[in-house]
Design a protein around this motif. Sequence first.
Motif, short mmCIF file in Angstrom:
data_model
loop_
_atom_site.label_atom_id
_atom_site.label_comp_id
_atom_site.label_asym_id
_atom_site.label_seq_id
_atom_site.Cartn_x
_atom_site.Cartn_y
_atom_site.Cartn_z
N PRO A 146 0.81 -1.22 0.00
CA PRO A 146 0.00 0.00 0.00
C PRO A 146 0.84 1.27 0.00
O PRO A 146 0.52 2.23 -0.70
CB PRO A 146 -0.82 -0.11 1.30
N LEU A 147 1.91 1.27 0.78
CA LEU A 147 2.76 2.47 0.88
C LEU A 147 3.34 2.85 -0.47
O LEU A 147 3.25 4.00 -0.91
CB LEU A 147 3.87 2.21 1.90
N GLN A 148 3.93 1.87 -1.15
CA GLN A 148 4.57 2.17 -2.43
C GLN A 148 3.55 2.38 -3.54
O GLN A 148 3.78 3.18 -4.46
CB GLN A 148 5.53 1.04 -2.81
N SER A 149 2.41 1.70 -3.47
CA SER A 149 1.37 1.91 -4.48
C SER A 149 0.89 3.35 -4.46
O SER A 149 0.72 3.99 -5.51
CB SER A 149 0.19 0.96 -4.25
N VAL A 150 0.68 3.89 -3.26
CA VAL A 150 0.20 5.27 -3.15
C VAL A 150 1.31 6.25 -3.51
O VAL A 150 1.09 7.23 -4.24
CB VAL A 150 -0.34 5.54 -1.73
#
Length: 506
Positions: free
Chosen positions: A301-305
């Motif tokens: 989630p962190l890198q996707s956002v």
Amino acid sequence: MSARNVKTSSSDSPREEGDDFKTPYAIEAPETQIDTSLEPAYVVDHHAERALCRRFDLRLLPVLALMYLFNALDKGNLGNAKTAKFDKDLGFKSNQYNIILSVFYVPYVLFAPPIAMLGKKYGPARVLPILMFCFGSMTMLSVTAHNFGGMMALRWFLGTAESAFFPLVIYYLTTFYRRGELARRLAIFYAASNIANAFSGLLAFGVFHIHNPHIYSWRILFLIEGSLTVLFAVLAFFYLPKNAADARFLNEDEKKLAYHRIQADSSSVVNEQFDLRDSLKIFRQPTTYAFLAIEMCLGVPLQSVNLFLPQIIARLKYSTVKTNLYTVAPNITGAVMLLILAFTSDFTRRRGPFIVLGFTFTFVGMIIYSAIDVEDSLHVAYFATFLMCWGTSAPSVLLSTWYNNNIPHEGRRITMTSVGVPLANVMGLVSSNIFFPSSAPKYIPALATTAAFGATGAVIAGLLSLFMIVDNKRRDKKLGRKLDIKEVPTEMLKDGPDVPEFRWFL
């Protein structure tokens, strides 16, 4: 008998081997057999402590926050550059843009532990600015890239330079602050990442209005960000104090108090020499692997956002310039939510529940954005991007704080952080390879995958928090009473859970 029955002497200086020195706190021994010959895990002069913390806050946090802002700018600017068609200008084919994103994470993971260990040996106050100078230089050199191979090489060296930056900042802050003071300070520092994403959108918004036939606008963006990073790195090299005990802006009494605080409630041995064999013992603890599993679930989630928020918002069908502008508000509110959760976490002295809440925000945001008809519900879809940003930053900060709070050994702490943080970031390999151009603009498979990782992270964090509660109760039962962790100096807790007096910081 409670360890709060304290008599104080006029000195707050720490006890050192060979000194004719009396412990400044005389403690009545409790009924159970706990070694209380050492100093308790708190000092009496709370006013002096608060004043000292304010000095640290004013001296350290603004500079570290700006350093991390530039770190986040240089790492995440490809999303903005892509909206200005930098991939087409460099002649990328097929999934080469995804490869450019992915190659960053290989050296990011490989070099984080050894560079972090060098940072422990030579001091983060010196190594951090050097790393900053290096990754700023790589960003500036991106202006000279004219093809896929050149950009890939620059991203490799950028990943190397940024690999140990965040772990070293976390370790650096643990040498100034007590465990219960760390989350909100780390959150203020980490909020710079959200501000950077917002600032990057604003900067791109301004730069992309420049129309120069001799240079692409995305090159101007890289040049501005890289040059500012390099200049600030030089300033930071001469500004940051080596450690609390040697800080030139403190008087002698403040230095003694700073040393005592860390010795009493952060590190078992302050400024201990790094021992690799001893530090690797952290991987003998089963909870280490639970923390690492949560880091993996957090990373997607962190890198996707961080990497794809401009592309996610592009589904709202705004212009290139307006799309970058619309990334600002979600990132700003993400920083605000991060601070709210971190301050609340320090106030309640709980990490696990707020990590679960953060994961839940991301999960709900991704599900909403995947499930609705965006064209007919633009406001709902845009609100979902706010939820995504709310739920990515807070778990990252609180998770790093959580396991640092539970590792009194400085060497094991830097080792754990240098593995855990890059592990979360290497999950960018997953993120950068699930947002396929063929699934644009909806990216349903990518959003569903990201949501699944968020849900799994919430479950593991909840179970680990429950285990810690149960284990603390088991230890208290074996002791015969509830043990207040303030009764036990950190010096006794070097071996962590193997020590009967150890209690988990929840």
